[in-house]
Each structure stands twice: as structure tokens, then as C-alpha cells.
Motif scaffolding. Structure first.
Motif, PDB file in Angstrom:
ATOM      1  N   SER A 108       9.217  14.020  -6.313  1.00  0.00           N
ATOM      2  CA  SER A 108       9.317  12.720  -6.225  1.00  0.00           C
ATOM      3  C   SER A 108       8.560  12.158  -7.537  1.00  0.00           C
ATOM      4  CB  SER A 108       9.189  11.959  -4.973  1.00  0.00           C
ATOM      5  OG  SER A 108       7.949  12.187  -4.745  1.00  0.00           O
ATOM      6  N   ALA A 109       8.837  11.060  -7.956  1.00  0.00           N
ATOM      7  CA  ALA A 109       8.032  10.573  -9.081  1.00  0.00           C
ATOM      8  C   ALA A 109       6.728  10.209  -8.507  1.00  0.00           C
ATOM      9  CB  ALA A 109       8.917   9.429  -9.844  1.00  0.00           C
ATOM     10  N   ALA A 110       5.656   9.997  -9.426  1.00  0.00           N
ATOM     11  CA  ALA A 110       4.672   9.607  -8.879  1.00  0.00           C
ATOM     12  C   ALA A 110       4.571   8.189  -8.526  1.00  0.00           C
ATOM     13  CB  ALA A 110       3.523   9.697  -9.974  1.00  0.00           C
ATOM     14  N   ASP A 129       3.322   3.809  -0.865  1.00  0.00           N
ATOM     15  CA  ASP A 129       3.308   5.002  -0.290  1.00  0.00           C
ATOM     16  C   ASP A 129       4.527   5.932  -0.968  1.00  0.00           C
ATOM     17  OD1 ASP A 129       4.073   7.362   1.422  1.00  0.00           O
ATOM     18  OD2 ASP A 129       2.838   6.626   3.143  1.00  0.00           O
ATOM     19  N   PRO A 130       4.217   6.945  -1.575  1.00  0.00           N
ATOM     20  CA  PRO A 130       4.972   7.927  -2.514  1.00  0.00           C
ATOM     21  C   PRO A 130       6.201   8.362  -1.559  1.00  0.00           C
ATOM     22  CG  PRO A 130       2.981   9.089  -2.328  1.00  0.00           C
ATOM     23  CD  PRO A 130       2.589   7.772  -1.830  1.00  0.00           C
ATOM     24  N   VAL A 131       5.786   8.663  -0.350  1.00  0.00           N
ATOM     25  CA  VAL A 131       6.902   9.371   0.544  1.00  0.00           C
ATOM     26  C   VAL A 131       7.751   8.428   1.121  1.00  0.00           C
ATOM     27  CG1 VAL A 131       7.093  10.724   2.834  1.00  0.00           C
ATOM     28  CG2 VAL A 131       5.189  11.066   1.450  1.00  0.00           C
ATOM     29  N   THR A 132       7.280   7.199   1.847  1.00  0.00           N
ATOM     30  CA  THR A 132       8.083   6.205   2.726  1.00  0.00           C
ATOM     31  C   THR A 132       8.730   5.022   1.537  1.00  0.00           C
ATOM     32  OG1 THR A 132       6.273   4.742   3.050  1.00  0.00           O
ATOM     33  CG2 THR A 132       7.013   6.491   4.655  1.00  0.00           C
ATOM     34  N   GLY A 133       7.934   4.921   0.373  1.00  0.00           N
ATOM     35  CA  GLY A 133       8.128   3.711  -0.436  1.00  0.00           C
ATOM     36  C   GLY A 133       7.787   2.457  -0.079  1.00  0.00           C
ATOM     37  N   HIS A 134       7.124   2.477   1.074  1.00  0.00           N
ATOM     38  CA  HIS A 134       6.421   1.139   1.601  1.00  0.00           C
ATOM     39  C   HIS A 134       5.441   0.715   1.034  1.00  0.00           C
ATOM     40  CE1 HIS A 134       8.723   2.213   5.941  1.00  0.00           C
ATOM     41  NE2 HIS A 134       9.436   1.449   4.980  1.00  0.00           N
ATOM     42  N   TRP A 135       4.879  -0.334   0.876  1.00  0.00           N
ATOM     43  CA  TRP A 135       3.983  -1.143   0.290  1.00  0.00           C
ATOM     44  C   TRP A 135       3.003  -1.498   1.387  1.00  0.00           C
ATOM     45  CZ3 TRP A 135       2.825  -1.683  -4.896  1.00  0.00           C
ATOM     46  CH2 TRP A 135       3.886  -1.181  -5.728  1.00  0.00           C
ATOM     47  N   THR A 136       1.724  -1.213   0.877  1.00  0.00           N
ATOM     48  CA  THR A 136       0.513  -1.624   1.689  1.00  0.00           C
ATOM     49  C   THR A 136      -0.545  -2.510   0.958  1.00  0.00           C
ATOM     50  OG1 THR A 136      -0.985  -1.115   3.475  1.00  0.00           O
ATOM     51  CG2 THR A 136      -0.727   0.374   1.494  1.00  0.00           C
ATOM     52  N   TRP A 137      -1.504  -3.152   1.590  1.00  0.00           N
ATOM     53  CA  TRP A 137      -2.565  -3.859   0.835  1.00  0.00           C
ATOM     54  C   TRP A 137      -3.928  -3.414   1.492  1.00  0.00           C
ATOM     55  CZ3 TRP A 137      -4.922  -7.548   3.578  1.00  0.00           C
ATOM     56  CH2 TRP A 137      -4.493  -7.956   4.975  1.00  0.00           C
ATOM     57  N   THR A 138      -5.097  -3.697   0.738  1.00  0.00           N
ATOM     58  CA  THR A 138      -6.241  -3.952   1.170  1.00  0.00           C
ATOM     59  C   THR A 138      -6.968  -4.970   0.449  1.00  0.00           C
ATOM     60  OG1 THR A 138      -7.316  -2.163  -0.335  1.00  0.00           O
ATOM     61  CG2 THR A 138      -6.530  -1.391   1.722  1.00  0.00           C
ATOM     62  N   ALA A 139      -7.628  -5.835   1.284  1.00  0.00           N
ATOM     63  CA  ALA A 139      -8.314  -6.802   0.440  1.00  0.00           C
ATOM     64  C   ALA A 139      -9.827  -7.151   0.891  1.00  0.00           C
ATOM     65  CB  ALA A 139      -7.429  -8.111   0.854  1.00  0.00           C
ATOM     66  N   GLN A 140     -10.454  -7.561  -0.030  1.00  0.00           N
ATOM     67  CA  GLN A 140     -11.820  -8.329   0.068  1.00  0.00           C
ATOM     68  C   GLN A 140     -11.903  -9.801  -0.348  1.00  0.00           C
ATOM     69  OE1 GLN A 140     -15.118  -5.844  -1.270  1.00  0.00           O
ATOM     70  NE2 GLN A 140     -16.543  -7.358  -0.570  1.00  0.00           N
ATOM     71  N   ALA A 141     -12.149 -10.465   0.759  1.00  0.00           N
ATOM     72  CA  ALA A 141     -12.015 -12.003   0.800  1.00  0.00           C
ATOM     73  C   ALA A 141     -13.243 -12.384   0.147  1.00  0.00           C
ATOM     74  CB  ALA A 141     -11.764 -12.666   1.979  1.00  0.00           C
ATOM     75  N   ALA A 142     -13.203 -13.999  -0.232  1.00  0.00           N
ATOM     76  CA  ALA A 142     -14.502 -14.529  -0.818  1.00  0.00           C
ATOM     77  C   ALA A 142     -15.535 -14.539   0.059  1.00  0.00           C
ATOM     78  CB  ALA A 142     -14.060 -16.104  -1.190  1.00  0.00           C
TER      79      ALA A 142
END
Length: 179
Positions: A108-110, A129-142
Motif C-alpha cells: 500500500s502507498a505510504a 492509519d495506513p491499514v484501515t484508512g481511518h483518521w485520528t487526532w492528538t491535541a494539546q490545548a491552550a
């Protein structure tokens, strides 16, 4: 892998088993073609009977090809290469690739590079995620808090959806830091 060899006894047993399986199929195919009952298959011109048997072998041949494709795909799914598939079938790597073009998964493409989102004096990183294609996030708030999706959260199917969740998190904790 070497080409499988069978003994003459194994070949004779295989032929018997195939003929035993073929006879009912040949009778059914011939009955449908002629409108005659299956038990009368052999009460016809020998050439017509032989053609009925040949038609049944064509059905068997198509099924063997289908099952062969499944076996090649299964082997490829477990990590076999086209070189190994070709060796098992007695053909070249190129021949195997031509015979079963979808048997070996292509790499699969990177995954796209993470996207950085800066909102409400905080920062979020969106990644796929390169396997599932799902998107996720991590955040650092103010206010310094760090956030990620809850473990039981429904996966995000697009970058925009992940950005919306991350943005909501950053907005919530930016408001908390101002209060």
C-alpha cells in the motif's frame, strides 16, 4: 518448491474419483440440454453422449480454475510471492503474475504525512492509519491538556471529520484556559 509428483496408483484413484463425480453432473447437463430424463443419458447417439460428457468437463474445468484462483489468493494473502506461486504451479514468476494478477497484495502507498492544525492557541496532529484508512487526532490545548479520541469512539473516515473533533477539543479547552 518442486513440482508435485503422483504415483500411477494415485493417478488412477484420482481419475476414478473425478469420473464418479462427473457422471451425475454429465447426466444433469445432458438432461437440461436435451430435455430427456437423466437416467436416459446413455440411451443416445454415442457422439451426443460424448459431447454431453465434454460439456460437463468444461463445467469442472471452470470450477477448478475458480478454486485455483482462491488457493493462489490465499497463499498470496499469507505472504507467498509470485515466484513461489509460479514454482508451485510449474510456471515462471511472470506467468504466475499474469495468471493470478490479484493474488499477491501490492504494497500500500505510504500514509499521508500528518497534518498539523493550529486553532484556539492549541495544536492538533491529524494522521491516517495506513491499514484501515481511518483518521485520528492528538491535541494539546491552550491550557496544556492533551487529548485523543476516546477508546470507544467511532473511527473518523476522513481528515475533515478528525479535524472537526480535534477542533472541538481545542475550542473547549481554550475556553477553559480563559475562564
Amino acid at each position: 518448491m518442486t513440482k508435485p509428483q503422483i504415483t500411477s496408483d494415485e493417478q488412477a484413484e484420482l481419475a476414478r474419483a473425478l469420473l464418479d463425480a462427473l457422471n451425475p453432473l454429465a447426466s444433469a447437463v445432458r438432461a437440461r440440454a436435451t430435455g430427456q430424463p437423466e437416467h436416459r443419458m446413455w440411451d443416445a447417439d454415442p457422439a451426443e453422449v460424448a459431447l454431453g460428457v465434454l460439456a460437463a468437463w468444461k463445467v469442472v474445468d471452470a470450477e477448478v480454475k475458480r478454486l485455483t484462483e482462491i488457493a493462489a489468493g490465499t497463499a498470496g494473502g499469507y505472504g507467498a510471492s509470485y515466484e513461489q506461486l509460479g514454482a508451485a504451479w510449474g510456471i515462471t514468476r511472470q506467468g504466475a503474475r499474469k495468471k493470478w494478477p490479484d493474488a499477491v497484495p501490492r504494497p500500500s502507498a505510504a500514509a499521508p504525512r500528518p497534518v498539523i492544525l493550529e486553532l484556539f492557541d492549541g495544536e492538533a496532529e491529524l494522521s491516517q492509519d495506513p491499514v484501515t484508512g481511518h483518521w485520528t487526532w492528538t491535541a494539546q490545548a491552550a491550557d496544556g491538556s492533551r487529548g485523543t479520541p476516546a477508546p470507544d469512539a467511532v473511527p473518523c473516515t476522513s481528515r475533515e471529520e478528525a479535524a472537526a473533533y480535534a477542533g472541538a477539543y481545542l475550542r473547549e479547552f481554550a475556553a477553559a484556559s480563559r475562564a
